[in-house]
Each structure stands twice: as C-alpha cells, then as structure tokens.
Design a protein around this motif. Sequence first.
Motif, PDB file in Angstrom:
ATOM      1  N   VAL A  10      15.223  29.917  41.690  1.00 15.11           N
ATOM      2  CA  VAL A  10      15.085  28.568  42.241  1.00 15.11           C
ATOM      3  C   VAL A  10      14.296  27.701  41.277  1.00 15.11           C
ATOM      4  O   VAL A  10      14.636  26.536  41.027  1.00 15.11           O
ATOM      5  CB  VAL A  10      14.407  28.607  43.620  1.00 15.11           C
ATOM      6  N   ALA A  11      13.221  28.248  40.721  1.00 23.52           N
ATOM      7  CA  ALA A  11      12.415  27.492  39.764  1.00 23.52           C
ATOM      8  C   ALA A  11      13.250  27.076  38.560  1.00 23.52           C
ATOM      9  O   ALA A  11      13.165  25.930  38.093  1.00 23.52           O
ATOM     10  CB  ALA A  11      11.216  28.325  39.328  1.00 23.52           C
ATOM     11  N   LEU A  12      14.065  27.979  38.062  1.00 24.92           N
ATOM     12  CA  LEU A  12      14.935  27.671  36.925  1.00 24.92           C
ATOM     13  C   LEU A  12      15.900  26.551  37.266  1.00 24.92           C
ATOM     14  O   LEU A  12      16.062  25.584  36.501  1.00 24.92           O
ATOM     15  CB  LEU A  12      15.707  28.929  36.507  1.00 24.92           C
ATOM     16  N   LEU A  13      16.538  26.648  38.414  1.00 25.20           N
ATOM     17  CA  LEU A  13      17.509  25.635  38.824  1.00 25.20           C
ATOM     18  C   LEU A  13      16.849  24.285  39.074  1.00 25.20           C
ATOM     19  O   LEU A  13      17.459  23.236  38.827  1.00 25.20           O
ATOM     20  CB  LEU A  13      18.240  26.099  40.086  1.00 25.20           C
ATOM     21  N   ALA A  14      15.611  24.294  39.572  1.00 23.96           N
ATOM     22  CA  ALA A  14      14.912  23.049  39.886  1.00 23.96           C
ATOM     23  C   ALA A  14      14.193  22.464  38.680  1.00 23.96           C
ATOM     24  O   ALA A  14      13.701  21.324  38.748  1.00 23.96           O
ATOM     25  CB  ALA A  14      13.909  23.282  41.009  1.00 23.96           C
ATOM     26  N   GLY A  15      14.104  23.216  37.603  1.00 21.87           N
ATOM     27  CA  GLY A  15      13.440  22.714  36.404  1.00 21.87           C
ATOM     28  C   GLY A  15      11.935  22.664  36.516  1.00 21.87           C
ATOM     29  O   GLY A  15      11.287  21.784  35.932  1.00 21.87           O
ATOM     30  N   VAL A  16      11.345  23.614  37.267  1.00 16.80           N
ATOM     31  CA  VAL A  16       9.886  23.700  37.383  1.00 16.80           C
ATOM     32  C   VAL A  16       9.462  25.108  37.008  1.00 16.80           C
ATOM     33  O   VAL A  16      10.289  26.033  36.940  1.00 16.80           O
ATOM     34  CB  VAL A  16       9.405  23.364  38.815  1.00 16.80           C
ATOM     35  N   SER A  17       8.189  25.295  36.780  1.00 14.31           N
ATOM     36  CA  SER A  17       7.694  26.622  36.435  1.00 14.31           C
ATOM     37  C   SER A  17       7.716  27.522  37.663  1.00 14.31           C
ATOM     38  O   SER A  17       7.645  27.040  38.808  1.00 14.31           O
ATOM     39  CB  SER A  17       6.273  26.539  35.877  1.00 14.31           C
ATOM     40  N   ILE A  18       7.781  28.812  37.435  1.00 12.32           N
ATOM     41  CA  ILE A  18       7.786  29.757  38.543  1.00 12.32           C
ATOM     42  C   ILE A  18       6.485  29.660  39.329  1.00 12.32           C
ATOM     43  O   ILE A  18       6.484  29.700  40.560  1.00 12.32           O
ATOM     44  CB  ILE A  18       8.018  31.210  38.056  1.00 12.32           C
ATOM     45  N   ASP A  19       5.347  29.472  38.620  1.00 10.87           N
ATOM     46  CA  ASP A  19       4.061  29.359  39.318  1.00 10.87           C
ATOM     47  C   ASP A  19       4.046  28.131  40.231  1.00 10.87           C
ATOM     48  O   ASP A  19       3.510  28.175  41.346  1.00 10.87           O
ATOM     49  CB  ASP A  19       2.912  29.273  38.312  1.00 10.87           C
ATOM     50  N   TYR A  20       4.639  27.032  39.738  1.00  8.26           N
ATOM     51  CA  TYR A  20       4.653  25.811  40.538  1.00  8.26           C
ATOM     52  C   TYR A  20       5.537  25.994  41.769  1.00  8.26           C
ATOM     53  O   TYR A  20       5.160  25.590  42.874  1.00  8.26           O
ATOM     54  CB  TYR A  20       5.142  24.622  39.706  1.00  8.26           C
ATOM     55  N   TYR A  21       6.715  26.622  41.577  1.00  8.74           N
ATOM     56  CA  TYR A  21       7.584  26.811  42.749  1.00  8.74           C
ATOM     57  C   TYR A  21       6.938  27.755  43.763  1.00  8.74           C
ATOM     58  O   TYR A  21       7.044  27.527  44.979  1.00  8.74           O
ATOM     59  CB  TYR A  21       8.963  27.346  42.359  1.00  8.74           C
ATOM     60  N   VAL A  22       6.275  28.809  43.278  1.00  3.63           N
ATOM     61  CA  VAL A  22       5.596  29.726  44.202  1.00  3.63           C
ATOM     62  C   VAL A  22       4.567  28.964  45.025  1.00  3.63           C
ATOM     63  O   VAL A  22       4.420  29.191  46.235  1.00  3.63           O
ATOM     64  CB  VAL A  22       4.931  30.879  43.427  1.00  3.63           C
ATOM     65  N   ARG A  23       3.874  28.027  44.383  1.00 10.25           N
ATOM     66  CA  ARG A  23       2.887  27.229  45.111  1.00 10.25           C
ATOM     67  C   ARG A  23       3.576  26.381  46.177  1.00 10.25           C
ATOM     68  O   ARG A  23       3.090  26.275  47.313  1.00 10.25           O
ATOM     69  CB  ARG A  23       2.115  26.338  44.137  1.00 10.25           C
ATOM     70  N   LEU A  24       4.728  25.789  45.838  1.00  8.61           N
ATOM     71  CA  LEU A  24       5.466  25.009  46.829  1.00  8.61           C
ATOM     72  C   LEU A  24       5.879  25.892  48.004  1.00  8.61           C
ATOM     73  O   LEU A  24       5.726  25.509  49.168  1.00  8.61           O
ATOM     74  CB  LEU A  24       6.709  24.379  46.190  1.00  8.61           C
ATOM     75  N   GLU A  25       6.383  27.070  47.704  1.00 10.39           N
ATOM     76  CA  GLU A  25       6.885  27.951  48.762  1.00 10.39           C
ATOM     77  C   GLU A  25       5.760  28.495  49.624  1.00 10.39           C
ATOM     78  O   GLU A  25       6.006  28.948  50.748  1.00 10.39           O
ATOM     79  CB  GLU A  25       7.708  29.089  48.160  1.00 10.39           C
ATOM     80  N   ARG A  26       4.550  28.452  49.123  1.00  8.40           N
ATOM     81  CA  ARG A  26       3.397  28.864  49.927  1.00  8.40           C
ATOM     82  C   ARG A  26       2.914  27.745  50.840  1.00  8.40           C
ATOM     83  O   ARG A  26       1.936  27.913  51.556  1.00  8.40           O
ATOM     84  CB  ARG A  26       2.267  29.341  49.018  1.00  8.40           C
ATOM     85  N   GLY A  27       3.593  26.603  50.780  1.00  2.00           N
ATOM     86  CA  GLY A  27       3.291  25.536  51.718  1.00  2.00           C
ATOM     87  C   GLY A  27       2.554  24.354  51.143  1.00  2.00           C
ATOM     88  O   GLY A  27       2.157  23.457  51.893  1.00  2.00           O
ATOM     89  N   HIS A  28       2.379  24.317  49.830  1.00  5.82           N
ATOM     90  CA  HIS A  28       1.602  23.244  49.209  1.00  5.82           C
ATOM     91  C   HIS A  28       2.552  22.163  48.689  1.00  5.82           C
ATOM     92  O   HIS A  28       2.838  22.076  47.493  1.00  5.82           O
ATOM     93  CB  HIS A  28       0.730  23.800  48.085  1.00  5.82           C
ATOM     94  N   LEU A  29       3.037  21.328  49.605  1.00  6.14           N
ATOM     95  CA  LEU A  29       3.975  20.271  49.238  1.00  6.14           C
ATOM     96  C   LEU A  29       3.312  18.912  49.053  1.00  6.14           C
ATOM     97  O   LEU A  29       3.967  17.968  48.600  1.00  6.14           O
ATOM     98  CB  LEU A  29       5.057  20.121  50.328  1.00  6.14           C
ATOM     99  N   ALA A  30       2.030  18.801  49.385  1.00  6.09           N
ATOM    100  CA  ALA A  30       1.391  17.479  49.419  1.00  6.09           C
ATOM    101  C   ALA A  30       1.488  16.755  48.083  1.00  6.09           C
ATOM    102  O   ALA A  30       1.682  15.540  48.040  1.00  6.09           O
ATOM    103  CB  ALA A  30      -0.066  17.618  49.845  1.00  6.09           C
TER     104      ALA A  30
END
Length: 278
Positions: free
Chosen positions: A42-62
């Motif tokens: 998902v991170a690759l497809l969205a063009g973000v780092s894996i660490d950043y996507y993991v943070r999003l998926e943990r609920g940090h969307l603010a």
Amino acid sequence: MDRQREIKDFLVSRRGRVSPRQAGLPALGAHRRVPGLRREEVALLAGVSIDYYVRLERGHLAGASDSVLGAVADALQLDAAERSHLFDLARASRGEGLVAREEGAPEGVQRVLDALTTVPAFIWNRRLDLVAANLLGYALYAPLFAEPATAPVNIARFKFLDPAARSFFYDWQTSIRNTVALLRMGSGMMPDDQGMKDLVQELSEASEPFARCWREHDVRLHWSGVKEYEHPAVGRLSLPFETLTLPGRPDLMLSVLTPDPGSASAQGVQQLADWADT
C-alpha cells in the motif's frame, strides 16, 4: 483510542480486499500472511514510506494531507463512500467532526414536507432517527409507530429489534446491511456523538446480525436508489428515492420517494393516501 482503532480497522479491512493482481503488483511469495495487500505494498502504491503508512494505519490521520489521503484511497481502490469515510475519519482526528444538533427539523422544512401531498417524504438524522415526515411519510412508516416510543423512532432499532421489520422491508437482509453502512458513515462524520455511540452499543449487544455487519466496516452513500416495502395496508411498494442534505443542517437529510408514473407502486401510494385519510 477508540477513534484510532476505528481508523485501523477500516484501513486493514479495505487493504484485505485488494489482491496484488487487482493492484497490478506481482504476487511475490508462495505463502502470504495477509489475504490482500501488505502494508508495504500500500505504501508503494500510495507513494509514501512504509513507516509513514504504518503510522496512518495505526490511526494517526490528523496530520495527513488531502493529497496523501487521496493517494491511500487510490491504492486501496476505495469507492466514493469509502473515500468520503476516510476523509471524515481524518477530519474527526483533527477535531473537525460534525456536531449533531438535538432540535428537530426547522419549522419551514416541516411546511415544505406538508406541501408534498402526493409522495412520501421524511427527514432523518445520521443516527437514522425519523425526525419529521409528511402525512404519506408517516403512513408509509406506520409499522414503526405501532408501539409507543420512549425515544425517537429509529429506523435501525426497528429493523434489528422488531420482528415486524422482516416482513415490512421486502429484502430485509440487504436492507440491514445498507442500514449498518449508513450508521458507519454517520459515526465517522459524528465521532463524538453520544447518541450514536449509545445506539451502536445497544444494537451490538441486542442483535447478532447488527454486530456481524458492524464488524465489516462497510459504508455507503444514500443519494438515490429504490426502497422496497411490503406495507401491511397496501402491499408491495417499490419506490425510487432521492436524498438531499438540508442546507445549514448537515446532520439532517431529506428523502422523497416518488413512484414511477402509472406503475403498480403509484397506485399503491394512492391507496396509501386514501388509507391515511381514514
């Protein structure tokens, strides 16, 4: 924490529904531990780092920008309702969720409803309380008013807790799934609404079908479609509907049901009007 869990469960559930083949990725590895995409995919497809996507998926969307949210929505192949829900969850994380107002429909809106004398029309809120209706709207939903109510008459509560709902709604199984998806949408828009939380808890504890549907995290929009009923007074009704958000009251929706001219349902609505008059 509940809000973060809601975000996590939604993203994980959507990620699990997209296969590498659907995403245009090679399915590397003979034994995949997840049914759909991995987080790094998902991170690759969205063009973000894996660490950043993991943070999003943990609920940090603010702190996520609209462009990042859009890229994640594209990667997960979200439909219009799911995309809107993701943005609602992000707004809620920033403290910008919709605030429900407890007062009913404005007086002018009730006059508009009363002026609609040939079709059923009603106002409902994001919890699916029936806030107001015209005469035909009340006649159509007469089974919901069969017993004295100690709280606002609620479409979801009727569907899941009243046995009469299984015969009133022509396709009850589809109807309940749509209802839960609408409540999910509303809960994302109004994350701090205690009435919504109480309703979800009540139905989750009292109805296994509701709890099962709620865990699926499905959402849907409700702008148009067809509602089908088996009305106890007039029989089968198949009614196309259009729904609008009230100007200045995003917590309230107006639905108008208009039968196809010359159809059996148009005759049924006329019979419903005659029945209401008596």
